[in-house]
Design a protein around this motif. Structure first.
Motif: not given
Length: 690
Positions: A27-30, A394-400, A419-424, A453-459
């Protein structure tokens, strides 16, 4: 310069700088696994050069200006720069260090200068102006009309009409403001991280739950010290203020938190705050506005300072007597429990929690076992599935960007990718406080294709310990729902242009989707689907849910006044007509004085750490949280009429609110969903303030 141009021209063929190559990732993620700090500044320089060439092509075009070759072209210009900035500034908020902060200070003036060069380009402005003057003849649809008006306003607010010294001064102000906001954030984070309450005597831990003590012991061990360490990060400080019997230590913790960036050291933000406010005023006056609030509110639902202040006054009138009653009740309770002298701010959470236990037999520690983070997340994800039919994989092939981050692909009810969703989820010294949703890339149409979109949740949630999983407080559960509501707003975006997507949503409308989701935290039908004891698997008892609902308005008057006080201070700073010269604390206390019900604590002030308005984009907009409460209470009342999981109502909310971003007037969108304008009635009834 030639070297930079060469680098951009060949960036598709080189991997020397991963930020300047096409992202060969899902998905052209960073490619976070390849990006290093030294890549950022060269990438910014190259991307700015590329973006400027985009702008020059539009401005110098020999073709007659049209909506497509000028307005749409502008919206799509500088894509790479947007991608680089989205990556860098998001990481600077959640994975920063001195190197990243120095880079931010270096590149921010360049970005501001680039923005100034766009809006103050006479040839470009002439083209925009010509298209705008023809708008009635262009047969544009609603989103196109919005884009044209937003572009025109951006040029006017960006100083396009200024000349001579005024234009040069506007440029100087913009650059200085960009640097000051970074300085503010840097100082606030440094002050948060610099403090620790080191406890070595177990007697000083009296009253604290075992899980809180274990987390403090783990923190001390990580820092190579004996005993227990408490910090100003909320999962540490919050429980300490609520449970610690040692009043002297509560006072120490309170004073440390309430004086962040207001001490006599290199991190003091007092003059930074005054300078930001003065520069914003000067900027507004250059553009012909009497105050910064007059300038900032022009595209909001509440579009004048008088509308905002009248709204705040209305809620203050409804809230204040209840706040006084809340304070009197806590004070009487504290005295009955042996408090000597005046009830102080470091006593509030402690005695309020004990009073709540006595009144409702309810406490966070009773609820935590049912709020295991993994279960909460499952419940929140399943809620979105039930309402909208979407699913999370949940996927593990997207760089974190950090080992604790998890990544998910989000799919629509027809199986299409959304979308891609990141959780932190957890605190760390490199992360700012609080919780937020952001995006590494927003939704829009690029070259005729829907860019998802590439969406991120930061807590900053309660961390797991050696013996306990992450067990959330009820407040953390509502925080998860809140930020997830923002995430849905980003995930569902269905706009054509970047400027009309979620990024452009007005501050007093953007909180509707987030605060709407918080309502589910009080609904038995939802809690029953996931809230089980992490050890026994027992479903949360009905009596606990009843207690949560009965206690939902506990101290609602106090909570309302506290939120309103922030809005009052925000409006005070941004309706000044001359720079503030008096002490900061005097200014803020006068601005919020009518809401104060507790003794003033000398040596403290909250504006030096009030990042929302001095570094976070909410200047003259903090009232938006209360404004959105009116909307969310009214919207959820509509849901309750049809059923809180009613799919048709949810689809209407998605279609008219969540998908539309900033493509249309927000009140128009809301009325299309609700069928009427909102009133404060639902909010006052829900809060028990009627």
């Amino acid at each position: 310069m030639a070297a930079i141009i060469l680098l951009v021209a060949s960036c598709g063929k080189t991997n020397d700088n991963p930020l300047l190559a096409d992202f060969a990732t899902p998905h052209q993620t960073p490619p976070f696994d390849k990006i290093k700090a030294e890549h950022y500044e060269p990438a910014f320089d190259a991307a700015i050069e590329e973006a400027q060439r985009d702008i020059d092509r539009i401005a110098n075009s020999k073709e007659a200006p049209t909506f497509e070759n000028t307005i749409v072209a502008l919206d799509g210009a500088g894509k790479r720069l947007g991608d680089v900035a989205g990556i860098f500034f998001n990481l600077n908020a959640c994975l920063t260090d001195s190197v990243m902060q120095d880079i931010a200070q270096n590149v921010s003036p360049k970005l501001t200068a680039h923005g100034n060069a766009i809006y103050m380009n006479p040839a470009l402005f002439a083209r925009v102006k010509q298209v705008h003057e023809q708008k009635e003849k262009l047969n544009l649809n609603t989103e196109q009309t919005t884009l044209l008006e937003n572009t025109w306003k951006a040029f006017i607010d960006g100083g396009a009409n200024l000349e001579g010294d005024a234009k040069e001064r506007f440029k100087e102000i913009s650059v200085e403001l960009s640097k000051l906001s970074l300085t503010f954030d840097k100082n606030e984070l440094a002050e948060t991280n610099d403090f620790e309450l080191h406890v070595t005597d177990a007697k000083d831990l009296a009253g604290l739950p075992d899980g809180v003590k274990e987390m403090a012991a783990m923190t001390a061990k990580q820092r190579g010290k004996e005993g227990w360490i408490f910090t100003l990060h909320y999962p540490s400080m919050g429980p300490f203020m609520k449970y610690a019997d040692n009043r002297d230590l509560r006072e120490k913790m309170y004073r440390a938190n309430a004086s962040r960036a207001y001490r006599n050291n290199e991190h003091n933000n007092e003059e930074v705050v005054k300078r930001i406010a003065a520069l914003r005023l000067e900027k507004a006056k250059l553009l012909g506005y009497p105050t910064y609030a007059d300038y900032a509110l022009t595209d909001r639902m509440a579009n004048t300072p008088s509308i905002v202040n009248n709204f705040i006054d209305q809620l203050h009138e409804a809230s204040h007597r209840h706040a006084l009653q809340d304070k009197a009740e806590v004070e009487a309770y504290a005295r009955a429990k042996g408090l000597k002298g005046e009830l102080q701010r470091w006593d509030w959470a402690y005695y309020s929690n004990k009073l709540m236990q006595d009144k409702y037999a309810l406490d966070d520690e009773m609820l935590r076992p049912y709020f295991k983070l993994e279960n909460v997340q499952r419940g929140v994800f399943d809620l979105a599935t039930r309402l909208y039919g979407i699913t999370f994989k949940e996927v593990t092939n997207i760089p974190r960007y950090h080992p604790e981050v998890k990544t998910y692909e989000v799919y629509d009810n027809d199986g299409s990718f959304l979308a891609v969703l990141y959780t932190d989820f957890f605190p760390r010294a490199s992360k700012g406080g609080g919780a937020w949703m952001t995006a590494f890339r927003g939704q829009k149409t690029v070259d005729g294709k829907d860019q998802r979109p590439l969406v991120s949740l930061v807590m900053n949630f309660t961390q797991p310990t050696d013996t306990l999983p992450s067990l959330l407080t009820f407040n953390e559960v509502t925080t998860f729902l809140h930020e997830f509501g923002h995430a849905l707003h980003g995930i569902f975006g269905k706009c054509t242009y970047g400027s009309t997507s979620m990024d452009g949503v007005s501050r007093d409308f953007v909180e509707l989707p987030s605060q709407f989701m918080e309502n589910y935290a009080l609904e038995k039908e939802w809690l029953d689907t996931w809230a089980t004891h992490y050890q026994t698997g027992e479903t949360i008892p009905q009596e606990y849910i009843d207690k949560i609902k009965r206690s939902s308005n506990f101290q609602s008057g106090y909570a309302s006044e506290r939120q309103l006080s922030f809005g009052m201070v925000d409006m005070a700073w941004h309706t000044i007509t001359a720079p503030v010269t008096e002490p900061l604390v005097d200014f803020e206390q006068r601005a919020m004085g009518r809401t104060e019900i507790m003794p003033i604590v000398k040596g403290t002030a909250f504006c030096p750490a009030f990042g929302h308005i001095f570094a976070g984009g909410y200047a003259a907009g903090y009232y938006g949280y209360k404004w959105a409460e009116v909307l969310d209470a009214d919207a959820f009342a509509h849901f309750k009429q049809h059923g809180i999981f009613d799919r048709a109502t949810a689809e209407s909310f998605r279609r008219e609110v969540l998908e539309k971003g900033a493509s249309e007037n927000p009140m128009t969108l809301y009325k299309r969903f609700r069928g009427q304008e909102p009133t404060v009635d639902a909010l006052l009834e829900r809060s028990g303030l009627n």
